[in-house]
Design an enzyme around this catalytic site. Structure first.
Site, PDB file in Angstrom:
ATOM      1  N   ASN A   1     -12.898  -3.419   2.458  1.00 36.45           N
ATOM      2  CA  ASN A   1     -13.766  -2.355   2.385  1.00 36.45           C
ATOM      3  C   ASN A   1     -14.839  -2.483   1.359  1.00 36.45           C
ATOM      4  O   ASN A   1     -14.392  -2.357   0.218  1.00 36.45           O
ATOM      5  CB  ASN A   1     -13.273  -0.887   2.384  1.00 36.45           C
ATOM      6  CG  ASN A   1     -12.469  -0.415   3.815  1.00 36.45           C
ATOM      7  OD1 ASN A   1     -12.935  -0.979   4.763  1.00 36.45           O
ATOM      8  ND2 ASN A   1     -11.290  -0.109   3.759  1.00 36.45           N
TER       9      ASN A   1
ATOM     10  N   GLU B   1     -12.359   3.302  -1.268  1.00 37.16           N
ATOM     11  CA  GLU B   1     -11.858   4.661  -1.897  1.00 37.16           C
ATOM     12  C   GLU B   1     -11.674   3.998  -3.323  1.00 37.16           C
ATOM     13  O   GLU B   1     -11.618   4.732  -4.299  1.00 37.16           O
ATOM     14  CB  GLU B   1     -10.566   5.140  -1.494  1.00 37.16           C
ATOM     15  CG  GLU B   1     -10.556   5.735  -0.105  1.00 37.16           C
ATOM     16  CD  GLU B   1      -9.150   6.267   0.396  1.00 37.16           C
ATOM     17  OE1 GLU B   1      -8.240   6.118  -0.383  1.00 37.16           O
ATOM     18  OE2 GLU B   1      -9.085   6.599   1.410  1.00 37.16           O
ATOM     19  N   VAL B   2     -10.911   2.992  -3.509  1.00 36.56           N
ATOM     20  CA  VAL B   2     -10.790   2.198  -5.043  1.00 36.56           C
ATOM     21  C   VAL B   2     -12.015   1.346  -5.561  1.00 36.56           C
ATOM     22  O   VAL B   2     -11.962   0.007  -4.691  1.00 36.56           O
ATOM     23  CB  VAL B   2      -9.226   1.689  -4.829  1.00 36.56           C
ATOM     24  CG1 VAL B   2      -9.154   1.205  -6.354  1.00 36.56           C
ATOM     25  CG2 VAL B   2      -8.248   2.769  -4.638  1.00 36.56           C
TER      26      VAL B   2
ATOM     27  N   ASP C   1       1.023  -1.153  -0.311  1.00 35.36           N
ATOM     28  CA  ASP C   1      -0.087  -0.036   0.042  1.00 35.36           C
ATOM     29  C   ASP C   1       0.834   1.212  -0.001  1.00 35.36           C
ATOM     30  O   ASP C   1       1.977   1.346   0.638  1.00 35.36           O
ATOM     31  CB  ASP C   1      -0.762  -0.032   1.080  1.00 35.36           C
ATOM     32  CG  ASP C   1      -2.063   0.822   1.222  1.00 35.36           C
ATOM     33  OD1 ASP C   1      -3.509   0.507   0.939  1.00 35.36           O
ATOM     34  OD2 ASP C   1      -1.807   2.073   1.110  1.00 35.36           O
ATOM     35  N   ILE C   2       0.565   2.217  -0.681  1.00 30.22           N
ATOM     36  CA  ILE C   2       1.151   3.479  -0.776  1.00 30.22           C
ATOM     37  C   ILE C   2       1.391   4.264   0.522  1.00 30.22           C
ATOM     38  O   ILE C   2       2.070   5.148   0.662  1.00 30.22           O
ATOM     39  CB  ILE C   2       0.506   4.286  -2.056  1.00 30.22           C
ATOM     40  CG1 ILE C   2       1.767   5.320  -2.546  1.00 30.22           C
ATOM     41  CG2 ILE C   2      -0.482   5.168  -1.804  1.00 30.22           C
ATOM     42  CD1 ILE C   2       1.391   5.900  -3.886  1.00 30.22           C
TER      43      ILE C   2
ATOM     44  N   HIS D   1     -10.405  -5.148  -3.412  1.00 31.47           N
ATOM     45  CA  HIS D   1      -9.216  -5.492  -2.895  1.00 31.47           C
ATOM     46  C   HIS D   1      -9.099  -6.056  -1.501  1.00 31.47           C
ATOM     47  O   HIS D   1     -10.184  -5.689  -0.639  1.00 31.47           O
ATOM     48  CB  HIS D   1      -8.136  -4.364  -3.041  1.00 31.47           C
ATOM     49  CG  HIS D   1      -8.625  -3.155  -2.568  1.00 31.47           C
ATOM     50  ND1 HIS D   1      -9.715  -2.336  -3.089  1.00 31.47           N
ATOM     51  CD2 HIS D   1      -8.594  -2.363  -1.271  1.00 31.47           C
ATOM     52  CE1 HIS D   1     -10.214  -1.354  -2.465  1.00 31.47           C
ATOM     53  NE2 HIS D   1      -9.301  -1.322  -1.236  1.00 31.47           N
TER      54      HIS D   1
ATOM     55  N   HIS E   1      -7.118  -5.861   2.261  1.00 33.04           N
ATOM     56  CA  HIS E   1      -5.588  -5.308   2.769  1.00 33.04           C
ATOM     57  C   HIS E   1      -5.054  -6.509   3.818  1.00 33.04           C
ATOM     58  O   HIS E   1      -6.063  -7.052   4.384  1.00 33.04           O
ATOM     59  CB  HIS E   1      -6.192  -4.284   3.628  1.00 33.04           C
ATOM     60  CG  HIS E   1      -6.905  -2.968   3.007  1.00 33.04           C
ATOM     61  ND1 HIS E   1      -6.026  -1.827   2.834  1.00 33.04           N
ATOM     62  CD2 HIS E   1      -8.012  -2.603   2.361  1.00 33.04           C
ATOM     63  CE1 HIS E   1      -6.918  -1.065   2.067  1.00 33.04           C
ATOM     64  NE2 HIS E   1      -8.018  -1.416   1.880  1.00 33.04           N
TER      65      HIS E   1
HETATM   66  P1  5GP Z   1      -9.953   1.318   0.268  1.00 33.44           P
HETATM   67  O1  5GP Z   1     -10.151   2.237   1.045  1.00 33.44           O
HETATM   68  O2  5GP Z   1     -10.433   1.337  -1.055  1.00 33.44           O
HETATM   69  O3  5GP Z   1     -10.068   0.020   0.831  1.00 33.44           O
HETATM   70  O4  5GP Z   1      -8.298   1.389   0.205  1.00 33.44           O
HETATM   71  C1  5GP Z   1      -7.534   1.785  -0.987  1.00 33.44           C
HETATM   72  C2  5GP Z   1      -6.083   1.630  -0.491  1.00 33.44           C
HETATM   73  O5  5GP Z   1      -5.440   1.781  -1.737  1.00 33.44           O
HETATM   74  C3  5GP Z   1      -5.791   2.847   0.629  1.00 33.44           C
HETATM   75  O6  5GP Z   1      -5.215   2.218   1.657  1.00 33.44           O
HETATM   76  C4  5GP Z   1      -4.463   3.602  -0.426  1.00 33.44           C
HETATM   77  O7  5GP Z   1      -3.677   3.974   0.453  1.00 33.44           O
HETATM   78  C5  5GP Z   1      -4.153   2.660  -1.344  1.00 33.44           C
HETATM   79  N1  5GP Z   1      -3.561   3.111  -2.681  1.00 33.44           N
HETATM   80  C6  5GP Z   1      -4.276   4.251  -3.174  1.00 33.44           C
HETATM   81  N2  5GP Z   1      -3.604   4.647  -4.233  1.00 33.44           N
HETATM   82  C7  5GP Z   1      -2.643   3.883  -4.518  1.00 33.44           C
HETATM   83  C8  5GP Z   1      -1.524   3.680  -5.329  1.00 33.44           C
HETATM   84  O8  5GP Z   1      -1.487   4.361  -6.561  1.00 33.44           O
HETATM   85  N3  5GP Z   1      -0.592   2.727  -5.138  1.00 33.44           N
HETATM   86  C9  5GP Z   1      -1.014   1.628  -4.148  1.00 33.44           C
HETATM   87  N4  5GP Z   1       0.316   1.123  -3.947  1.00 33.44           N
HETATM   88  N5  5GP Z   1      -1.616   1.954  -3.109  1.00 33.44           N
HETATM   89  C10 5GP Z   1      -2.764   2.857  -3.506  1.00 33.44           C
END
Ligand code: 5GP
Length: 126
Positions: free
Chosen positions: A97, A105-106, A39-40, A110, A112
């Site tokens: 999530n 967010e994405v 994760d970034i 996915h 984690h």
């Molecule tokens: P969500 O809230 O959708 O479950 O988590 C999305 C995750 O994607 C977040 O933890 C965020 O830090 C990670 N993320 C967003 N953009 C990028 C990216 O460009 N590269 C990587 N490696 N992680 C990302």
């Protein structure tokens, strides 16, 4: 089938772009079903994301519509990544999530994987 207000799959989402190689990632594992990368914005000493290689917006979409071999292959990959990273002992947490209340967010399904320290209670109160 898209659910939870996430809409149809958006090919421009950041994980789709990572899968196409348009954006770099720190890869930790890849097989026919899954790609895993750091994760970034890590929330633990180890924070890895595992994504299916096929386009599903959420767990509901993936579990509901992906072929059984894709679902099995994906979750086997999640466990294999955690094992390979040495997280089985003393343990780790997985989290997915889905939708607005979970702050997804994405919009590419996915999981984690968190580990590397005691992870505390399951949820914060905020
Ligand atoms: P969500 O809230 O959708 O479950 O988590 C999305 C995750 O994607 C977040 O933890 C965020 O830090 C990670 N993320 C967003 N953009 C990028 C990216 O460009 N590269 C990587 N490696 N992680 C990302």
């Amino acid at each position: 089938m898209p659910v939870s207000g996430l809409g149809p799959y958006d090919d421009g989402n950041i994980f789709a772009r990572i899968l196409r190689g348009e954006i770099p990632c720190r890869k930790v594992y890849e097989d026919n079903h899954a790609l895993a990368f750091h994760d970034i914005n890590p929330q633990a000493p180890t924070h890895v994301l595992v994504i299916p290689k096929t386009p599903y917006v959420s767990l509901a979409d993936f579990a509901g519509t992906a072929p059984p071999e894709a679902v099995a292959g994906f979750f086997r990959a999640v466990a294999k990544v955690a094992q390979t990273l040495g997280l089985e002992d003393p343990g780790y947490r997985i989290l997915a999530n889905m939708g607005v209340h979970a702050h997804q967010e994405v919009p590419h399904f996915h999981v984690h994987i968190f580990g590397g320290r005691p992870l505390g209670p399951m949820l914060t109160t905020t």
